[in-house]
Motif scaffolding. Sequence first.
Motif, PDB file in Angstrom:
ATOM      1  N   VAL A   6     -34.780  32.227 -14.585  1.00  0.00           N
ATOM      2  CA  VAL A   6     -35.279  33.474 -14.004  1.00  0.00           C
ATOM      3  C   VAL A   6     -34.740  34.678 -14.777  1.00  0.00           C
ATOM      4  O   VAL A   6     -35.473  35.639 -15.050  1.00  0.00           O
ATOM      5  N   VAL A   7     -33.453  34.636 -15.139  1.00  0.00           N
ATOM      6  CA  VAL A   7     -32.861  35.727 -15.915  1.00  0.00           C
ATOM      7  C   VAL A   7     -33.639  35.942 -17.215  1.00  0.00           C
ATOM      8  O   VAL A   7     -34.025  37.075 -17.561  1.00  0.00           O
ATOM      9  N   GLU A   8     -33.873  34.868 -17.940  1.00  0.00           N
ATOM     10  CA  GLU A   8     -34.532  34.988 -19.241  1.00  0.00           C
ATOM     11  C   GLU A   8     -35.991  35.424 -19.098  1.00  0.00           C
ATOM     12  O   GLU A   8     -36.492  36.208 -19.910  1.00  0.00           O
ATOM     13  N   LEU A   9     -36.661  34.950 -18.064  1.00  0.00           N
ATOM     14  CA  LEU A   9     -38.039  35.377 -17.822  1.00  0.00           C
ATOM     15  C   LEU A   9     -38.082  36.867 -17.495  1.00  0.00           C
ATOM     16  O   LEU A   9     -38.909  37.611 -18.048  1.00  0.00           O
ATOM     17  N   ALA A  10     -37.198  37.309 -16.626  1.00  0.00           N
ATOM     18  CA  ALA A  10     -37.169  38.727 -16.250  1.00  0.00           C
ATOM     19  C   ALA A  10     -36.829  39.606 -17.451  1.00  0.00           C
ATOM     20  O   ALA A  10     -37.402  40.696 -17.627  1.00  0.00           O
ATOM     21  N   PRO A  28     -29.136  38.056  -3.274  1.00  0.00           N
ATOM     22  CA  PRO A  28     -28.516  37.160  -4.241  1.00  0.00           C
ATOM     23  C   PRO A  28     -29.481  36.087  -4.736  1.00  0.00           C
ATOM     24  O   PRO A  28     -30.684  36.119  -4.452  1.00  0.00           O
ATOM     25  N   GLY A  29     -28.957  35.115  -5.487  1.00  0.00           N
ATOM     26  CA  GLY A  29     -29.755  33.986  -5.944  1.00  0.00           C
ATOM     27  C   GLY A  29     -30.795  34.382  -6.971  1.00  0.00           C
ATOM     28  O   GLY A  29     -30.520  35.094  -7.939  1.00  0.00           O
ATOM     29  N   ALA A  30     -32.023  33.904  -6.770  1.00  0.00           N
ATOM     30  CA  ALA A  30     -33.117  34.211  -7.704  1.00  0.00           C
ATOM     31  C   ALA A  30     -33.370  35.711  -7.773  1.00  0.00           C
ATOM     32  O   ALA A  30     -33.788  36.231  -8.818  1.00  0.00           O
ATOM     33  N   MET A  31     -33.127  36.399  -6.672  1.00  0.00           N
ATOM     34  CA  MET A  31     -33.330  37.847  -6.656  1.00  0.00           C
ATOM     35  C   MET A  31     -32.346  38.521  -7.605  1.00  0.00           C
ATOM     36  O   MET A  31     -32.720  39.389  -8.405  1.00  0.00           O
ATOM     37  N   GLU A  32     -31.083  38.128  -7.536  1.00  0.00           N
ATOM     38  CA  GLU A  32     -30.097  38.700  -8.454  1.00  0.00           C
ATOM     39  C   GLU A  32     -30.469  38.384  -9.899  1.00  0.00           C
ATOM     40  O   GLU A  32     -30.382  39.254 -10.778  1.00  0.00           O
ATOM     41  N   ALA A  33     -30.879  37.141 -10.165  1.00  0.00           N
ATOM     42  CA  ALA A  33     -31.234  36.750 -11.527  1.00  0.00           C
ATOM     43  C   ALA A  33     -32.316  37.661 -12.097  1.00  0.00           C
ATOM     44  O   ALA A  33     -32.306  37.992 -13.292  1.00  0.00           O
ATOM     45  N   THR A  34     -33.260  38.092 -11.266  1.00  0.00           N
ATOM     46  CA  THR A  34     -34.313  39.009 -11.700  1.00  0.00           C
ATOM     47  C   THR A  34     -33.720  40.295 -12.269  1.00  0.00           C
ATOM     48  O   THR A  34     -34.102  40.764 -13.346  1.00  0.00           O
ATOM     49  N   HIS A  35     -32.765  40.857 -11.552  1.00  0.00           N
ATOM     50  CA  HIS A  35     -32.213  42.147 -11.958  1.00  0.00           C
ATOM     51  C   HIS A  35     -31.200  42.009 -13.088  1.00  0.00           C
ATOM     52  O   HIS A  35     -31.057  42.927 -13.910  1.00  0.00           O
ATOM     53  N   VAL A  36     -30.512  40.883 -13.147  1.00  0.00           N
ATOM     54  CA  VAL A  36     -29.637  40.633 -14.298  1.00  0.00           C
ATOM     55  C   VAL A  36     -30.476  40.603 -15.572  1.00  0.00           C
ATOM     56  O   VAL A  36     -30.098  41.177 -16.607  1.00  0.00           O
ATOM     57  N   GLY A  37     -31.631  39.940 -15.500  1.00  0.00           N
ATOM     58  CA  GLY A  37     -32.513  39.898 -16.665  1.00  0.00           C
ATOM     59  C   GLY A  37     -32.948  41.276 -17.116  1.00  0.00           C
ATOM     60  O   GLY A  37     -32.914  41.596 -18.313  1.00  0.00           O
ATOM     61  N   ALA A  38     -33.347  42.124 -16.170  1.00  0.00           N
ATOM     62  CA  ALA A  38     -33.752  43.484 -16.526  1.00  0.00           C
ATOM     63  C   ALA A  38     -32.569  44.270 -17.077  1.00  0.00           C
ATOM     64  O   ALA A  38     -32.707  45.029 -18.058  1.00  0.00           O
ATOM     65  N   TRP A  39     -31.398  44.111 -16.481  1.00  0.00           N
ATOM     66  CA  TRP A  39     -30.192  44.829 -16.906  1.00  0.00           C
ATOM     67  C   TRP A  39     -29.870  44.540 -18.376  1.00  0.00           C
ATOM     68  O   TRP A  39     -29.434  45.415 -19.119  1.00  0.00           O
ATOM     69  N   PHE A  40     -30.103  43.288 -18.811  1.00  0.00           N
ATOM     70  CA  PHE A  40     -29.758  42.865 -20.161  1.00  0.00           C
ATOM     71  C   PHE A  40     -30.957  42.889 -21.119  1.00  0.00           C
ATOM     72  O   PHE A  40     -30.902  42.269 -22.184  1.00  0.00           O
ATOM     73  N   ALA A  41     -32.007  43.623 -20.767  1.00  0.00           N
ATOM     74  CA  ALA A  41     -33.204  43.656 -21.601  1.00  0.00           C
ATOM     75  C   ALA A  41     -32.929  44.202 -22.996  1.00  0.00           C
ATOM     76  O   ALA A  41     -33.589  43.813 -23.966  1.00  0.00           O
ATOM     77  N   ARG A  42     -31.944  45.074 -23.127  1.00  0.00           N
ATOM     78  CA  ARG A  42     -31.619  45.660 -24.430  1.00  0.00           C
ATOM     79  C   ARG A  42     -30.314  45.120 -25.007  1.00  0.00           C
ATOM     80  O   ARG A  42     -29.736  45.722 -25.915  1.00  0.00           O
TER      81      ARG A  42
END
Length: 383
Positions: free
Chosen positions: A173-177, A193-207
Amino acid sequence: MVELESLAAFEQHLASGKSLANVILQGLELTGHTRTLLAADLAGTIFLGCQLEKEALQGVLAHGALVFPPFSGLPYSPYRGTLYTPEELYAGFDPARPESYADTPDARIYAHWNSRGGANPPSLLETLAQRLHDHAVTDALEEVLANHGRPRKVVAIMGGHAMLRGQPDYRAVVELARELARLGFFLVSGGGPGAMEATHVGAWFARRSDAELDVALGVLAQAPSYKDREWLARAFEVRATWPLRDEDRPACESLGIPTWHYGHEPPNPFATHISKYFANSVREDGLLTIAKGGVIYSPGSAGTIQEVFQDACQNHYNTVGVVSPMIFLGQDFWTRTRPVYPLLEHLARGHEYGRYLLLTDSRERILQALVDFDRELEARGVR
């Protein structure tokens, strides 16, 4: 109608010579501005929870304004003009003392909600305050999505709160986001938390680089579940180590939509905007409604399955004006563990949204499907 949600905006409005007629003033401290108010045209003006001196209150009412008085004794503002941020909800949290979460505004509001009857408060004033709060949050949410006239390309990722940091599903999910954020999509989740957090971690690390993401995921995995004492502390450690740089923020912004109905789950500290509600029904329906760019379903349980069929209902009857993709990440999960997809596929036969169903394990197929749909929306002039 013009909405003025800060004292600076109010003063700038007056300095430009504009009238206050048909203007909404929201949650402003206006003591000291009595003379200005009494001299103004206030036809159709609305004061939402503003602090007014007695003379000003009498005067604005006499001038035809509508006044919604402020509430006292609440740990939240029913008339807030902006969405929440992690910094606001977690003010006072000390990662070195995880128990300090109990002193944060988020925890205090949840304690207040519980002490007033939870989802069924016996007090009419409490119910009214909560409804006004949720209305104000929705208004602020619409402003964020409008993005100063450049509507955001909203894609939501759904999934279970029990998904653990360190699991392959979490990383997927992190990598997809992260890839979606890099493509210009605005990521939204239920904000927990969980999949929801993974979504935002992915966006946070987009750059950020793959190496930085790997190290960050390792830090988070030291406290896999939101029930772990260090769960929130590890998140703040990652935020502090890899903060959002000003130049990266436009690409890394995301929106979490949690609820105090599930207040035992802390809101996600990686979401840059937090639209937190009291009414879970408003939160659920609104989350799916704004995701016109598509919804991705990662593995989850009852709550995720509820969202699947709520989204299906919106698409089946086209209640929001756009029939959007429903994408299921995990073929085995959605056909065997939770065999939802075959039923949904049968339900969608003969309907437009049947064209936009996708069941896959491939991140590339998901990205391509959402990019293709976004181009379709642009070609149709729908955004």
